[in-house]
Design an enzyme around this catalytic site. Structure first.
Site, PDB file in Angstrom:
ATOM      1  N   CYS A 171      -5.763  60.620  22.509  1.00  0.00           N
ATOM      2  CA  CYS A 171      -6.028  61.209  21.189  1.00  0.00           C
ATOM      3  C   CYS A 171      -5.423  62.610  21.125  1.00  0.00           C
ATOM      4  O   CYS A 171      -5.354  63.309  22.135  1.00  0.00           O
ATOM      5  CB  CYS A 171      -7.532  61.334  20.917  1.00  0.00           C
ATOM      6  SG  CYS A 171      -8.432  59.777  20.824  1.00  0.00           S
ATOM      7  N   ASP A 172      -5.024  62.997  19.917  1.00  0.00           N
ATOM      8  CA  ASP A 172      -4.594  64.372  19.705  1.00  0.00           C
ATOM      9  C   ASP A 172      -4.859  64.741  18.254  1.00  0.00           C
ATOM     10  O   ASP A 172      -4.663  63.927  17.354  1.00  0.00           O
ATOM     11  CB  ASP A 172      -3.110  64.556  20.019  1.00  0.00           C
ATOM     12  CG  ASP A 172      -2.755  66.022  20.198  1.00  0.00           C
ATOM     13  OD1 ASP A 172      -2.880  66.518  21.325  1.00  0.00           O
ATOM     14  OD2 ASP A 172      -2.394  66.667  19.199  1.00  0.00           O
ATOM     15  N   SER A 173      -5.316  65.973  18.043  1.00  0.00           N
ATOM     16  CA  SER A 173      -5.676  66.419  16.698  1.00  0.00           C
ATOM     17  C   SER A 173      -4.866  67.643  16.285  1.00  0.00           C
ATOM     18  O   SER A 173      -4.590  68.533  17.096  1.00  0.00           O
ATOM     19  CB  SER A 173      -7.169  66.765  16.624  1.00  0.00           C
ATOM     20  OG  SER A 173      -7.972  65.629  16.891  1.00  0.00           O
TER      21      SER A 173
END
Length: 205
Positions: free
Chosen positions: A75-77
């Site tokens: 995941c990456d935001s």
């Protein structure tokens, strides 16, 4: 008496304590392996595409070092604000500059998700967007929040599950996505790869 349900090794390819806490609160307890990838190497220009590229790179990097069957989630935001993709500010001063611009306005938090089934080699991805309305905080609140150190370490310079929760007026979309992992999106990705929540340890009564 029914036999115990067999689960698949579930690996979170992220160093984020908030993502881990969200998954644990939702009934699953992933193994954490940090990818150590160079995030500056990503090249996508659109914030959603960049978040997805980074999430995929994390998942692939961790998958490459594993033996045996596993489901690997990367995941990456990033916060899309003023046409820019904003990650972690890195310092209190940079966070303060961000907040002077963000307060009283709205941004879009994009989280890229990449789930890899190492046994089959199949990959499922999703980018989820949540609109975030920031409070018009005072100079004193801004200074105190940035001095806490929290906003320097998180994408977009804010949280909703920590000190920053005081300064988020509302969200439009999945609130878990703002924390860093969309639970409904992960459930759909599991289904795309032929799995269910129970395969990663979701509790059965």
């Amino acid at each position: 008496m029914s036999s115990p349900r067999t689960t698949i090794r579930f690996v979170l390819a992220s160093a984020s304590p908030a993502r881990l806490a969200t998954l644990r609160a939702a009934g699953v307890n992933p193994e954490v392996i940090i990818s150590g990838m160079d995030e500056t190497a990503a090249s996508a220009s659109a914030p959603a595409a960049l978040a997805l590229e980074l999430a995929t790179a994390k998942a692939r990097a961790v998958r490459a070092g594993l033996d045996g069957a596993a489901l690997v989630l990367g995941c990456d935001s990033l916060l899309e604000f003023g046409g820019r993709a904003l990650g972690k500010p890195g310092s209190a001063a940079a966070a303060a500059d961000r907040w002077r611009e963000m307060r009283g306005r709205t941004g879009i938090l994009h989280t890229g998700h990449c789930l890899i089934d190492s046994a089959s080699g199949r990959v499922a991805t999703a980018a989820v967007a949540t609109s975030v309305a920031f409070a018009d905080i005072t100079d004193a609140e801004l200074a105190a929040y940035c001095a806490s150190g929290e906003p320097a370490k998180v994408a977009g310079a804010f949280t909703i599950d920590g000190l920053g929760g005081w300064f988020v007026d509302g969200v439009d979309g999945d609130p878990h996505n703002v924390v860093g992992v969309s639970l409904p999106a992960l459930r759909r990705l599991l289904a795309q790869l032929g799995h269910t929540l129970f395969d990663i340890g979701f509790p059965v009564g």
